[in-house]
Enzyme design. Structure first.
Site, PDB file in Angstrom:
ATOM      1  N   GLU A  50     -36.775  -9.061  47.551  1.00 26.77           N
ATOM      2  CA  GLU A  50     -37.772 -10.006  48.073  1.00 26.77           C
ATOM      3  C   GLU A  50     -37.436 -10.410  49.519  1.00 26.77           C
ATOM      4  O   GLU A  50     -36.271 -10.704  49.823  1.00 26.77           O
ATOM      5  CB  GLU A  50     -37.747 -11.267  47.200  1.00 26.77           C
ATOM      6  CG  GLU A  50     -38.701 -12.359  47.633  1.00 26.77           C
ATOM      7  CD  GLU A  50     -38.450 -13.694  46.924  1.00 26.77           C
ATOM      8  OE1 GLU A  50     -37.278 -14.005  46.611  1.00 26.77           O
ATOM      9  OE2 GLU A  50     -39.426 -14.413  46.694  1.00 26.77           O
ATOM     10  N   LYS A  60     -46.847 -13.007  45.236  1.00 27.38           N
ATOM     11  CA  LYS A  60     -46.050 -13.790  44.276  1.00 27.38           C
ATOM     12  C   LYS A  60     -46.877 -14.957  43.713  1.00 27.38           C
ATOM     13  O   LYS A  60     -47.476 -15.731  44.482  1.00 27.38           O
ATOM     14  CB  LYS A  60     -44.811 -14.321  44.999  1.00 27.38           C
ATOM     15  CG  LYS A  60     -43.785 -15.005  44.122  1.00 27.38           C
ATOM     16  CD  LYS A  60     -42.585 -15.434  44.980  1.00 27.38           C
ATOM     17  CE  LYS A  60     -41.484 -16.097  44.194  1.00 27.38           C
ATOM     18  NZ  LYS A  60     -40.355 -16.526  45.051  1.00 27.38           N
ATOM     19  N   CYS A 119     -38.930 -12.639  42.039  1.00 21.47           N
ATOM     20  CA  CYS A 119     -37.938 -13.721  42.033  1.00 21.47           C
ATOM     21  C   CYS A 119     -38.267 -14.851  41.052  1.00 21.47           C
ATOM     22  O   CYS A 119     -38.156 -14.668  39.844  1.00 21.47           O
ATOM     23  CB  CYS A 119     -37.746 -14.228  43.464  1.00 21.47           C
ATOM     24  SG  CYS A 119     -36.198 -15.139  43.673  1.00 21.47           S
TER      25      CYS A 119
HETATM   26  O1  LIG Z   1     -35.947 -18.465  45.156  1.00 24.92           O
HETATM   27  C1  LIG Z   1     -36.605 -18.255  44.116  1.00 24.92           C
HETATM   28  O2  LIG Z   1     -37.785 -17.824  44.112  1.00 24.92           O
HETATM   29  C2  LIG Z   1     -35.989 -18.457  42.781  1.00 24.92           C
HETATM   30  C3  LIG Z   1     -34.856 -19.355  42.619  1.00 24.92           C
HETATM   31  O3  LIG Z   1     -34.106 -19.684  43.507  1.00 24.92           O
HETATM   32  C4  LIG Z   1     -34.661 -19.810  41.241  1.00 24.92           C
HETATM   33  O4  LIG Z   1     -35.569 -19.638  40.427  1.00 24.92           O
HETATM   34  O5  LIG Z   1     -33.584 -20.354  40.948  1.00 24.92           O
END
Ligand SMILES: O=C([O-])CC(=O)C(=O)O
Length: 259
Positions: free
Chosen positions: A40, A111, A146
């Site tokens: 990502e 996303k 993510c």
């Molecule tokens: O950064 C993100 O998208 C995800 C993230 O840190 C988490 O879910 O702990």
């Protein structure tokens, strides 16, 4: 099917342009793989919020150009991770780009679940609203990005749309590495899919990245796992294992809710 996950380092001392060139070389080195995955927001860094506006690109911007050329040169399906996309109407999206081996854009995925609660991506980006699957010669892929990993209903919807392999680029932080590894395996077990989860290495905007990219099989076994540093994981996947697991242990057929 051979898959390669490129856990690239996001180093704030390296220019975005230099990292683009390096990512292109790393993709070209994976010739012989069927599917290559980048993480990502690797051009700018998932936590470099103050750079999102300045580094935002149109969909067919410099990362698109570099990754299209790399997919073509390597002759691979390329999930090129995500960019900060500036929509022509103004809003920003965390948008994944997926290229076919002839360098054509096959899919984009914006996303859906934005991270940050009341700051960061959650306020700077707009949310996508479309499920994305893609049929490759060997498997049907469902994609997520993510933070999406924390929302099992998204993956169940992808499975209902036929996904056999879940591809999840991330910029997951080291502080929550235990969640990353656990959730990647959980998604594989509950959906009886392969999971290819590709994170970043390094530290940017003061946030140490987890690394630990992982490939999990439909029984939940970890087939390959990276360490914390930049690394490429290459794994051969037996795609018949998805149907076999679902036949031998048909738990998905016993769903009661949400069908
Ligand atoms: O950064 C993100 O998208 C995800 C993230 O840190 C988490 O879910 O702990």
């Amino acid at each position: 099917m051979r898959a390669s996950l490129i856990q690239i380092e996001v180093d704030p001392d390296e220019s975005v342009e230099s990292r683009r060139v390096r990512a292109g070389s790393l993709v070209r080195e994976q010739r012989g793989s069927d599917l290559v995955v980048l993480p990502e927001l690797w051009p700018v860094g998932a936590f470099a919020f103050e750079s999102f506006g300045t580094e935002a690109e149109p969909l067919e911007g410099p990362t698109f150009e570099a990754m299209s050329a790399a997919a073509l040169d390597a002759g691979v399906w390329l999930h090129a991770g995500s960019i900060v996309e500036r929509d022509p109407d103004g809003p920003l999206y965390n948008t994944s780009l997926i290229f076919s081996p002839d360098g054509e854009l096959a899919r984009t995925y914006r996303k859906i679940h934005r991270f940050g609660f009341d700051k960061g991506e959650a306020v700077l980006m707009s949310a996508g609203d479309e499920l994305v699957t893609l049929t490759l010669p060997e498997t049907k892929v469902g994609v997520a990005t993510c933070y999406d990993l924390r929302f099992p209903e998204l993956f169940r919807a992808l499975v209902d749309a036929g996904a056999q392999t879940l591809v999840i680029p991330a910029g997951w932080p080291a502080r929550r590495r235990a969640h990353w590894s656990l959730l990647a395996r959980a998604r594989a077990v509950e959906n009886q899919t392969y999971v290819l989860a590709c994170g970043t290495a390094g530290t940017h905007a003061g946030v140490e990245q987890a690394g630990y990219s992982v490939v999990v099989d439909p029984w939940g076994e970890v087939l390959a796992e990276a360490g914390a540093a930049e690394e490429v994981l290459t794994v051969d996947l037996d795609m018949a294992r998805v149907a076999k697991t679902r036949e031998e242990f048909p738990a998905l057929k016993d769903r009661v809710l949400g069908r």
